[in-house]
Scaffold this active site. Structure first.
Site, PDB file in Angstrom:
ATOM      1  N   ARG A   1       1.190  12.256  -9.171  1.00 52.78           N
ATOM      2  CA  ARG A   1       1.585  10.875  -8.760  1.00 52.78           C
ATOM      3  C   ARG A   1       3.215  10.693  -9.076  1.00 52.78           C
ATOM      4  O   ARG A   1       3.849  10.015  -8.797  1.00 52.78           O
ATOM      5  CB  ARG A   1       0.802  10.026  -9.592  1.00 52.78           C
ATOM      6  CG  ARG A   1      -0.416   9.930  -9.232  1.00 52.78           C
ATOM      7  CD  ARG A   1      -0.972   8.364  -9.590  1.00 52.78           C
ATOM      8  NE  ARG A   1      -2.423   8.491  -9.722  1.00 52.78           N
ATOM      9  CZ  ARG A   1      -3.352   7.876  -8.729  1.00 52.78           C
ATOM     10  NH1 ARG A   1      -2.750   7.684  -7.712  1.00 52.78           N
ATOM     11  NH2 ARG A   1      -4.703   7.948  -8.818  1.00 52.78           N
TER      12      ARG A   1
ATOM     13  N   PHE B   1      -3.572  16.065   3.853  1.00 52.17           N
ATOM     14  CA  PHE B   1      -3.669  15.586   2.295  1.00 52.17           C
ATOM     15  C   PHE B   1      -2.231  15.696   1.737  1.00 52.17           C
ATOM     16  O   PHE B   1      -1.453  16.471   1.407  1.00 52.17           O
ATOM     17  CB  PHE B   1      -4.498  16.239   1.374  1.00 52.17           C
ATOM     18  CG  PHE B   1      -4.961  15.370   0.362  1.00 52.17           C
ATOM     19  CD1 PHE B   1      -6.101  14.598   0.538  1.00 52.17           C
ATOM     20  CD2 PHE B   1      -4.401  15.257  -0.757  1.00 52.17           C
ATOM     21  CE1 PHE B   1      -6.732  13.709  -0.532  1.00 52.17           C
ATOM     22  CE2 PHE B   1      -4.721  14.369  -1.921  1.00 52.17           C
ATOM     23  CZ  PHE B   1      -5.809  13.617  -1.712  1.00 52.17           C
TER      24      PHE B   1
ATOM     25  N   ASP C   1      -5.172   5.199   5.609  1.00 47.06           N
ATOM     26  CA  ASP C   1      -5.679   6.467   6.222  1.00 47.06           C
ATOM     27  C   ASP C   1      -6.808   6.323   7.068  1.00 47.06           C
ATOM     28  O   ASP C   1      -6.447   5.835   8.202  1.00 47.06           O
ATOM     29  CB  ASP C   1      -6.349   7.197   4.803  1.00 47.06           C
ATOM     30  CG  ASP C   1      -6.460   8.685   4.938  1.00 47.06           C
ATOM     31  OD1 ASP C   1      -6.952   9.092   6.000  1.00 47.06           O
ATOM     32  OD2 ASP C   1      -5.928   9.560   4.031  1.00 47.06           O
TER      33      ASP C   1
ATOM     34  N   GLU D   1       0.862  -1.036  -0.231  1.00 53.61           N
ATOM     35  CA  GLU D   1       0.026   0.049   0.098  1.00 53.61           C
ATOM     36  C   GLU D   1       0.673   1.114   0.060  1.00 53.61           C
ATOM     37  O   GLU D   1       2.182   1.258   0.629  1.00 53.61           O
ATOM     38  CB  GLU D   1      -1.071  -0.079   1.091  1.00 53.61           C
ATOM     39  CG  GLU D   1      -2.398  -0.614   1.228  1.00 53.61           C
ATOM     40  CD  GLU D   1      -3.237   0.455   0.102  1.00 53.61           C
ATOM     41  OE1 GLU D   1      -2.640   1.419  -0.734  1.00 53.61           O
ATOM     42  OE2 GLU D   1      -4.366   0.497   0.276  1.00 53.61           O
ATOM     43  N   ASP D   2       0.380   2.371  -0.497  1.00 54.04           N
ATOM     44  CA  ASP D   2       1.095   3.584  -0.381  1.00 54.04           C
ATOM     45  C   ASP D   2       0.854   4.226   0.499  1.00 54.04           C
ATOM     46  O   ASP D   2       1.661   4.767   1.584  1.00 54.04           O
ATOM     47  CB  ASP D   2       0.769   4.608  -1.622  1.00 54.04           C
ATOM     48  CG  ASP D   2      -0.711   4.638  -2.025  1.00 54.04           C
ATOM     49  OD1 ASP D   2      -1.497   3.949  -1.461  1.00 54.04           O
ATOM     50  OD2 ASP D   2      -1.081   5.749  -2.836  1.00 54.04           O
TER      51      ASP D   2
HETATM   52  C1  PRP Z   1      -5.778   5.451  -1.325  1.00 55.76           C
HETATM   53  C2  PRP Z   1      -4.636   4.644  -0.932  1.00 55.76           C
HETATM   54  C3  PRP Z   1      -5.348   3.545  -0.281  1.00 55.76           C
HETATM   55  C4  PRP Z   1      -6.670   4.303   0.324  1.00 55.76           C
HETATM   56  C5  PRP Z   1      -6.404   4.426   1.817  1.00 55.76           C
HETATM   57  O1  PRP Z   1      -6.344   4.875  -2.679  1.00 55.76           O
HETATM   58  O2  PRP Z   1      -3.728   4.310  -2.104  1.00 55.76           O
HETATM   59  O3  PRP Z   1      -5.703   2.255  -0.907  1.00 55.76           O
HETATM   60  O4  PRP Z   1      -6.473   5.413  -0.451  1.00 55.76           O
HETATM   61  O5  PRP Z   1      -7.498   4.985   2.457  1.00 55.76           O
HETATM   62  P1  PRP Z   1      -8.040   4.468   3.549  1.00 55.76           P
HETATM   63  O6  PRP Z   1      -7.077   4.093   4.633  1.00 55.76           O
HETATM   64  O7  PRP Z   1      -8.953   5.593   4.012  1.00 55.76           O
HETATM   65  O8  PRP Z   1      -9.187   3.371   2.992  1.00 55.76           O
HETATM   66  P2  PRP Z   1      -7.105   5.853  -3.483  1.00 55.76           P
HETATM   67  O9  PRP Z   1      -8.850   5.489  -3.330  1.00 55.76           O
HETATM   68  O10 PRP Z   1      -7.231   7.255  -3.472  1.00 55.76           O
HETATM   69  O11 PRP Z   1      -7.034   5.433  -5.026  1.00 55.76           O
HETATM   70  P3  PRP Z   1      -5.586   5.481  -5.813  1.00 55.76           P
HETATM   71  O12 PRP Z   1      -4.327   4.882  -4.948  1.00 55.76           O
HETATM   72  O13 PRP Z   1      -5.871   4.915  -6.999  1.00 55.76           O
HETATM   73  O14 PRP Z   1      -5.629   7.198  -5.950  1.00 55.76           O
END
Ligand code: PRP
Length: 171
Positions: A160, A147, A98, A94-95
């Site tokens: 990105r 953010f 949150d 995961e990146d």
């Molecule tokens: C982001 C990130 C995680 C998720 C974390 O993805 O990559 O997968 O949100 O959030 P959470 O802990 O509140 O669930 P995003 O939905 O922004 O998609 P992306 O990576 O394609 O930009």
């Protein structure tokens, strides 16, 4: 306005440390990296090369944010993995974690697929934003409840490809 938070050098040294930690746990056994698109693609590319063979790489895409800054709270699967998790050492990449909703959902889903082991590596975690408790076995950095963009993370698909992580402030 972009306020730099983690430099490219800081990120690269932490990625190298994480890879070492990960290899010391799995030794020379094959690892299946399940990369959560899109945000994790940059981290996964660097991490996979730092971990080294034997690794397999597959991708899932879930969505909770849409194009805005607010989480919708609803996790949907847009793309599932192609490689079977059964009997493999699965490491979710995961990146950022949150609220924790995405990761919790994914952990629950993958654990039903009989992996040999199931662990998670995340480059970033925002502990102040957490709404559901979810374990992260390997973590790069804790970040403030702001953010953040860059190194794979976007705002409305922008930023990105920045090699560093920055806080996005409205002004
Ligand atoms: C982001 C990130 C995680 C998720 C974390 O993805 O990559 O997968 O949100 O959030 P959470 O802990 O509140 O669930 P995003 O939905 O922004 O998609 P992306 O990576 O394609 O930009």
């Amino acid at each position: 306005m972009l306020a730099p938070l983690l430099t490219a050098d800081q990120i690269q040294s932490r990625v190298a440390e994480l890879a070492k930690e990960i290899r010391s746990v799995y030794r020379d056994e094959p690892i299946l990296l399940i990369v959560v698109l899109k945000g994790s693609y940059v981290f996964a590319a660097d991490l996979a090369r730092a971990i080294g063979e034997p690794v397999e790489i597959d991708f899932v895409q879930l969505s909770s944010y849409g194009n805005g800054k607010q989480a919708s709270g609803i996790v949907q699967i847009r793309k599932d993995a192609d490689i079977s998790c059964e009997g493999r050492h699965v490491l979710v990449v995961e990146d950022i974690v949150d609220s924790g909703a995405t990761l919790k959902h994914l952990r629950e889903l993958l654990s039903t697929r009989r992996p040999k082991t199931l662990q998670v590596v995340s480059l970033l975690s925002k502990p102040k934003a957490r709404q559901v408790d979810v374990p992260i076995e390997f973590l790069g950095f804790e970040v403030p409840n702001e953010f953040v963009v860059g190194y794979g993370l976007d705002f409305a698909e922008k930023y990105r490809s920045l090699p560093y992580v920055a806080i996005l402030r409205e002004d």
